[in-house]
Design an enzyme around this catalytic site. Structure first.
Site, PDB file in Angstrom:
ATOM      1  N   ASP A 183       0.860  -1.195   0.000  1.00 54.26           N
ATOM      2  CA  ASP A 183       0.000   0.000   0.000  1.00 54.26           C
ATOM      3  C   ASP A 183       0.890   1.237   0.000  1.00 54.26           C
ATOM      4  OD1 ASP A 183      -3.267   0.307   0.912  1.00 54.26           O
ATOM      5  OD2 ASP A 183      -2.030   2.132   0.967  1.00 54.26           O
ATOM      6  N   VAL A 218       1.513   1.485  -6.669  1.00 52.25           N
ATOM      7  CA  VAL A 218       1.272   0.550  -7.786  1.00 52.25           C
ATOM      8  C   VAL A 218       1.500   1.179  -9.158  1.00 52.25           C
ATOM      9  CG1 VAL A 218      -0.335  -0.912  -6.486  1.00 52.25           C
ATOM     10  CG2 VAL A 218      -1.243   0.979  -7.884  1.00 52.25           C
ATOM     11  N   SER A 240     -14.978  -2.665 -11.140  1.00 52.65           N
ATOM     12  CA  SER A 240     -16.100  -2.015 -10.450  1.00 52.65           C
ATOM     13  C   SER A 240     -17.330  -2.097 -11.346  1.00 52.65           C
ATOM     14  CB  SER A 240     -15.777  -0.542 -10.192  1.00 52.65           C
ATOM     15  OG  SER A 240     -16.946   0.162  -9.819  1.00 52.65           O
ATOM     16  N   TYR A 297     -12.829   7.012 -13.913  1.00 51.61           N
ATOM     17  CA  TYR A 297     -12.890   5.751 -13.144  1.00 51.61           C
ATOM     18  C   TYR A 297     -13.617   4.655 -13.937  1.00 51.61           C
ATOM     19  CZ  TYR A 297     -13.952   2.920  -8.906  1.00 51.61           C
ATOM     20  OH  TYR A 297     -14.066   1.931  -7.965  1.00 51.61           O
TER      21      TYR A 297
HETATM   22  P1  NAI Z   1     -10.145   2.481   0.074  1.00 52.43           P
HETATM   23  O1  NAI Z   1      -9.914   3.883  -0.268  1.00 52.43           O
HETATM   24  O2  NAI Z   1     -10.779   2.131   1.367  1.00 52.43           O
HETATM   25  O3  NAI Z   1      -8.763   1.654  -0.018  1.00 52.43           O
HETATM   26  C1  NAI Z   1      -7.916   1.796  -1.131  1.00 52.43           C
HETATM   27  C2  NAI Z   1      -6.484   1.530  -0.684  1.00 52.43           C
HETATM   28  O4  NAI Z   1      -5.646   1.660  -1.851  1.00 52.43           O
HETATM   29  C3  NAI Z   1      -5.970   2.546   0.352  1.00 52.43           C
HETATM   30  O5  NAI Z   1      -5.359   1.875   1.435  1.00 52.43           O
HETATM   31  C4  NAI Z   1      -4.957   3.380  -0.437  1.00 52.43           C
HETATM   32  O6  NAI Z   1      -3.879   3.858   0.352  1.00 52.43           O
HETATM   33  C5  NAI Z   1      -4.488   2.391  -1.485  1.00 52.43           C
HETATM   34  N1  NAI Z   1      -3.901   3.051  -2.648  1.00 52.43           N
HETATM   35  C6  NAI Z   1      -4.387   4.107  -3.329  1.00 52.43           C
HETATM   36  N2  NAI Z   1      -3.551   4.450  -4.328  1.00 52.43           N
HETATM   37  C7  NAI Z   1      -2.508   3.583  -4.271  1.00 52.43           C
HETATM   38  C8  NAI Z   1      -1.321   3.415  -5.037  1.00 52.43           C
HETATM   39  N3  NAI Z   1      -1.020   4.232  -6.060  1.00 52.43           N
HETATM   40  N4  NAI Z   1      -0.476   2.410  -4.722  1.00 52.43           N
HETATM   41  C9  NAI Z   1      -0.759   1.583  -3.666  1.00 52.43           C
HETATM   42  N5  NAI Z   1      -1.858   1.700  -2.904  1.00 52.43           N
HETATM   43  C10 NAI Z   1      -2.730   2.695  -3.208  1.00 52.43           C
HETATM   44  O7  NAI Z   1     -11.002   1.871  -1.148  1.00 52.43           O
HETATM   45  P2  NAI Z   1     -11.882   0.541  -1.260  1.00 52.43           P
HETATM   46  O8  NAI Z   1     -13.298   0.932  -1.269  1.00 52.43           O
HETATM   47  O9  NAI Z   1     -11.399  -0.483  -0.309  1.00 52.43           O
HETATM   48  O10 NAI Z   1     -11.524   0.109  -2.747  1.00 52.43           O
HETATM   49  C11 NAI Z   1     -10.690  -0.995  -3.066  1.00 52.43           C
HETATM   50  C12 NAI Z   1     -10.889  -1.312  -4.549  1.00 52.43           C
HETATM   51  O11 NAI Z   1     -12.245  -1.662  -4.783  1.00 52.43           O
HETATM   52  C13 NAI Z   1     -10.564  -0.145  -5.472  1.00 52.43           C
HETATM   53  O12 NAI Z   1      -9.932  -0.619  -6.638  1.00 52.43           O
HETATM   54  C14 NAI Z   1     -11.936   0.421  -5.778  1.00 52.43           C
HETATM   55  O13 NAI Z   1     -11.937   1.099  -6.995  1.00 52.43           O
HETATM   56  C15 NAI Z   1     -12.753  -0.862  -5.836  1.00 52.43           C
HETATM   57  N6  NAI Z   1     -14.187  -0.672  -5.666  1.00 52.43           N
HETATM   58  C16 NAI Z   1     -14.705  -0.162  -4.503  1.00 52.43           C
HETATM   59  C17 NAI Z   1     -16.088   0.002  -4.381  1.00 52.43           C
HETATM   60  C18 NAI Z   1     -16.727   0.561  -3.153  1.00 52.43           C
HETATM   61  O14 NAI Z   1     -17.949   0.790  -3.179  1.00 52.43           O
HETATM   62  N7  NAI Z   1     -16.002   0.808  -2.074  1.00 52.43           N
HETATM   63  C19 NAI Z   1     -17.003  -0.372  -5.483  1.00 52.43           C
HETATM   64  C20 NAI Z   1     -16.339  -0.911  -6.621  1.00 52.43           C
HETATM   65  C21 NAI Z   1     -14.980  -1.050  -6.699  1.00 52.43           C
END
Ligand code: NAI
Length: 247
Positions: free
Chosen positions: A37, A64, A142, A155
């Site tokens: 992360d 990433v 997503s 997105y």
């Molecule tokens: P979140 O914001 O809670 O967690 C995302 C994590 O990714 C964070 O810990 C952040 O530090 C890390 N991150 C961001 N940019 C980064 C980078 N360049 N390199 C390494 N780490 C990085 O988000 P969530 O909700 O847990 O999302 C996880 C995945 O699920 C994402 O790909 C999101 O697009 C996808 N998603 C989420 C939905 C939702 O409703 N929460 C719905 C559909 C997809």
């Protein structure tokens, strides 16, 4: 025996939200986990929590979008465990705005993290997995990439791209024993969506046949299925975990 007993798994974006939940569920099923992360501080907290449950866990601060850092993340797993059995490309961000207001930077950043970040993880993992002649990659797309969301032209494009990438890689890598699948979560309560206005949240929830938002663990359970031998004959698939939204 857990479904991932002794398997070595890398999860990106694992410091919180869906990524952390995937790490928890994988660890509970016997996997050894490497968490990557951008947020090094949150990463340590997440790892401490997992280690306290008896999990074998390691952290690698990693952006990433940086090929060298992604390669180092994969290398850390192979160095520690002698294998990479599962790769979950989950890290993500949003930079929502209408086309009138979205900056070129907002477009590029979102494409970079989701599309390039997933590709870098997929590429690095596949190089190890092809030597092993086995492996499972799970890419987090997503529902936005299927149905499109206003204010998310960046997105939605990136997440649709992840589906194309998943299918191309599944065709390219299948003969090497590597499976590549994607998950399209719908509305899931995590830090990413927490900031959403209550009325917008309620409007979205009302479109869901199962009549509620999903939880991170419900997405993690789908990732577990795709990562495990239960999905031995599943590749190039897109698993919608949406409560029926957008079908
Ligand atoms: P979140 O914001 O809670 O967690 C995302 C994590 O990714 C964070 O810990 C952040 O530090 C890390 N991150 C961001 N940019 C980064 C980078 N360049 N390199 C390494 N780490 C990085 O988000 P969530 O909700 O847990 O999302 C996880 C995945 O699920 C994402 O790909 C999101 O697009 C996808 N998603 C989420 C939905 C939702 O409703 N929460 C719905 C559909 C997809």
């Amino acid at each position: 025996m857990g479904l991932l007993e002794g398997r070595a798994a890398v999860v990106t974006g694992a410091a919180q939200g869906i990524g952390l939940e995937i790490a928890r569920v994988f660890a509970a099923q016997g996997a050894r986990i490497v968490l990557g992360d951008l947020n090094a501080e949150a990463l340590e907290k997440a790892a401490a929590e997992l280690a306290a449950t008896g999990a074998t866990v390691q952290t690698v601060p990693c952006d990433v979008t940086d090929a060298g850092q992604v390669d180092a993340l994969i290398r850390a797993c192979v160095d520690a465990h002698g294998a990479l059995d599962v790769m979950v490309n989950n890290a993500g961000i949003t930079r929502d705005a209408t086309l009138r207001r979205m900056s070129e930077q907002d477009f590029d950043t979102v494409i970079d993290v989701h599309l390039k970040g997933t590709w870098l993880g997929l590429r690095a993992a596949s190089l190890v997995m092809r030597e092993q002649r086995r492996g499972a990659v799970v890419n987090i797309s997503s529902l936005s990439g299927k149905i499109g969301n206003p204010g998310q032209t960046n997105y939605s494009a990136a997440k649709a791209g992840v589906v194309g990438m998943t299918k191309a890689a599944a065709k390219e890598l299948g003969h090497l024993g590597i499976r590549v699948n994607a998950i399209q979560p719908g509305l899931i309560r995590t830090p990413l969506t927490e900031a959403m206005r209550a009325d917008i949240w309620a409007a979205k929830e009302s479109e869901i046949p199962l009549q509620r938002a999903g939880t991170a663990v419900e997405v993690a359970n789908g990732a577990l299925f795709l990562a495990s031998d239960l999905a031995d004959y599943v590749t190039g698939a897109v698993l919608e975990i949406t409560g029926g939204r957008g079908i």
